[in-house]
Enzyme design. Structure first.
Site, PDB file in Angstrom:
ATOM      1  N   TYR A 156      36.430  28.698 -12.342  1.00 11.78           N
ATOM      2  CA  TYR A 156      35.644  27.672 -11.651  1.00 11.78           C
ATOM      3  C   TYR A 156      35.240  26.554 -12.613  1.00 11.78           C
ATOM      4  O   TYR A 156      35.392  25.362 -12.314  1.00 11.78           O
ATOM      5  CB  TYR A 156      34.395  28.327 -11.053  1.00 11.78           C
ATOM      6  CG  TYR A 156      33.381  27.362 -10.504  1.00 11.78           C
ATOM      7  CD1 TYR A 156      33.563  26.774  -9.262  1.00 11.78           C
ATOM      8  CD2 TYR A 156      32.225  27.051 -11.227  1.00 11.78           C
ATOM      9  CE1 TYR A 156      32.623  25.891  -8.750  1.00 11.78           C
ATOM     10  CE2 TYR A 156      31.285  26.175 -10.722  1.00 11.78           C
ATOM     11  CZ  TYR A 156      31.488  25.589  -9.487  1.00 11.78           C
ATOM     12  OH  TYR A 156      30.566  24.713  -8.990  1.00 11.78           O
ATOM     13  N   ASN A 185      21.577  24.027 -11.513  1.00 11.43           N
ATOM     14  CA  ASN A 185      21.600  25.012 -10.419  1.00 11.43           C
ATOM     15  C   ASN A 185      20.936  24.432  -9.173  1.00 11.43           C
ATOM     16  O   ASN A 185      19.723  24.517  -9.029  1.00 11.43           O
ATOM     17  CB  ASN A 185      20.862  26.288 -10.840  1.00 11.43           C
ATOM     18  CG  ASN A 185      21.638  27.103 -11.842  1.00 11.43           C
ATOM     19  OD1 ASN A 185      22.173  26.561 -12.808  1.00 11.43           O
ATOM     20  ND2 ASN A 185      21.729  28.403 -11.625  1.00 11.43           N
TER      21      ASN A 185
END
Lengths: 353, 353
Positions: A156, A185
């Site tokens: 990823y 995040n």
């Protein structure tokens, strides 16, 4: 000087992955700012695409079900757009290990398809892309600025780095107007709540709402940078509106470190149910742990005047309020694994990410 | 202590791209060192795979025509191998701009196919990979060591960087024994001479042998690091033989800067025909020029005891001698473009690379 909020009035905007967390919140904001919004989303079952995310604006956007890997569709969709927000992606770092080929196909080939479509049919458009803090791999110092070495160790993250380089390339070789925002995040309303394979803050909120145990590995002291989705959306919009962002890369986060355990405790306190339990680290997580991560937001603050507005406690409270009456739309559905390998892979309630 | 030259006796070795420049020279060396050599090559028409490259050892190697993107074939081929030298690649940075999808498919997906095959069927093997100095993009200082920032701006280089990260990942997550050698500008006997889309030293040698004009852009003062193929082969072999190389990345080059014009002049002087002409830089080359590039070979010298042995004048002389009687095998064939786009792209006799 015009405010950045005026930059989108009457402008044509394409949002790939527009039914997911960031894409759908962006769509809401752009509708409010009077843009002409087109959403394209493949609604791949493991990810966050959810029709309910645009329920309130469904009559004010144009919606296409389609995949960024579809050259014909992308060639058609980018043609008249002033801005392309590219949020469509395979978004689970865990699944990228069990199926690196899917991640490669969506996150690299899909990115190339989109950029080639822009180069061929609309080279004056502006393309904004969501990179990831995982591109940095293990951090050597904090806070992390744009020049920090990138040593990703997950498919990823490797593919996010490649995609970032594609954008830089299309800017340098073909004068495409590109911007990369490397996100820390993100969390907030409209993220999927079906499984824990990404989006741990939201997942913890669900666990707490259901009165469950939230498992934290080790002492949970690893620092993370949780950034509320409205702040992320504003970063994308300010970057889109400004000429100073062209060809640039920005790290985007709250700029504040928050211990993993502190985030979990805040979730339990805010929701008012659930409890946190600490367990030993599984070995296989150690090898990919990134250490602490806190964003240096100096560059985006300086160049674009962006600053985050919503702290972690407030963000969790808002997220919780959003889901209180909406559980049926976000977690009634069982997770549908894409393949056996995914089903067999470890699903953890607390990941180090 | 055993010499590294004893490390291959009776050992099973797979060379992907084994009919190309580095692969075939490696095959010759490994046959001399009594290894059991298996070659796999797809003989893609634009690249350097050439049956004549292994004419002298054809009865002492096992040859498969196959593609690294073929999961079934790779799963079978890696199974019993002690070493895997992964040289199969789309090798033209120019073609990677006109067809980034092919480059992505061969250089990323093919790499993943190979690594997955090793992980599943032979996780004890050692995989050695040819990275590229182009991964660094524009250099900010010279000589370039392993820690220099990587800012590639060509699909070829972006995908080499991704492939390098895959190797690091498979080493860290799955304990695969991997080594990356980032090569400067390799040249020498057995490189293709059909076209100028990569391998400029060899191409200049052909031009000189045919009495043609060699075109140099600008003043030709940009520094390059030309490394003779026998030195590259020895670097691969020493890295394969040593335990100190596991999980490491090495920059490999001559360690000596050589001005582009000086290389061209050496070719004309050595071959005894042809002449050099200087012309202005085309604009579209400026945007991707990397500036000077000289390899810092400190790490590989220190860890593995490797040093280059063949200087540029000697290397050009040897290369010239190799081709004198072999033109029919290396440039009788017309270039066969893979698609219209490639045919339409600019072909330059002197590229900045």
């Amino acid at each position: 000087m015009r405010s950045w909020t005026d930059a989108f009035r009457g402008r044509r905007v394409l949002i790939t992955g527009g039914l997911g967390l960031i894409g759908s919140n962006l769509a809401h904001a752009l509708v409010r700012l009077k843009a002409r919004v087109t959403i394209v989303d493949a609604l791949l079952p493991m990810y966050g695409g959810n029709m309910h995310n645009i329920a309130e604006i469904i009559n004010r956007v144009t919606l296409h079900r389609g995949d960024v890997r579809d050259e014909e569709a992308m060639g058609r969709l980018v043609r008249d757009k002033d801005f392309v927000f590219h949020l469509a992606a395979q978004v689970s770092y865990l699944d990228s290990v069990t199926d690196p080929f899917l991640d490669l196909d969506v996150n690299c080939r899909g990115q190339l398809v989109l950029l080639e479509a822009c180069r061929r049919f609309n080279c004056g458009t502006k393309v904004l892309f969501a990179g990831s803090r995982l591109q940095f791999g293990a951090t050597s110092s904090n806070p992390v600025d744009e020049e920090h070495p990138q040593r990703p160790v997950l498919p990823y993250a490797i593919h996010k780095l490649a995609a970032e380089r594609y954008l830089q390339m299309y800017h340098q070789l073909f004068d495409l107007r590109t911007v990369v925002l490397r996100l820390a995040n993100p969390y907030g309303p409209r993220q999927q709540m079906k499984h824990s394979r990404y989006g741990i803050v939201n997942w913890f909120i669900r666990q707490a709402m259901e009165g469950r145990v939230i498992t934290v590995f080790g002492d949970g002291r690893q620092q993370r940078d949780y950034v509320y989705v409205d702040d992320v959306v504003r970063a994308f919009l300010m970057a889109a509106a400004s000429e100073r962002s062209v060809g640039e890369i920005f790290n985007v986060g709250s700029g504040q470190g928050c211990a993993f355990a502190e985030m979990a405790a805040t979730v339990v306190r805010t929701v008012g149910s659930g409890r946190v339990e600490f367990v030993a680290w599984p070995d296989h997580y150690r090898s990919t742990d990134t250490g602490d991560y806190v964003t240096d937001i100096g560059k985006i603050s300086r160049l674009l005047g962006w600053r985050p507005r919503v702290g972690i406690a407030e963000g969790i409270a808002r997220t919780h309020r959003f889901y209180v009456r909406r559980a049926a739309h976000y977690w009634s559905e069982e997770p549908r694994p894409t393949c056996d390998a995914v089903a067999a892979a470890p699903v953890r309630e607390a990941t180090p990410w």
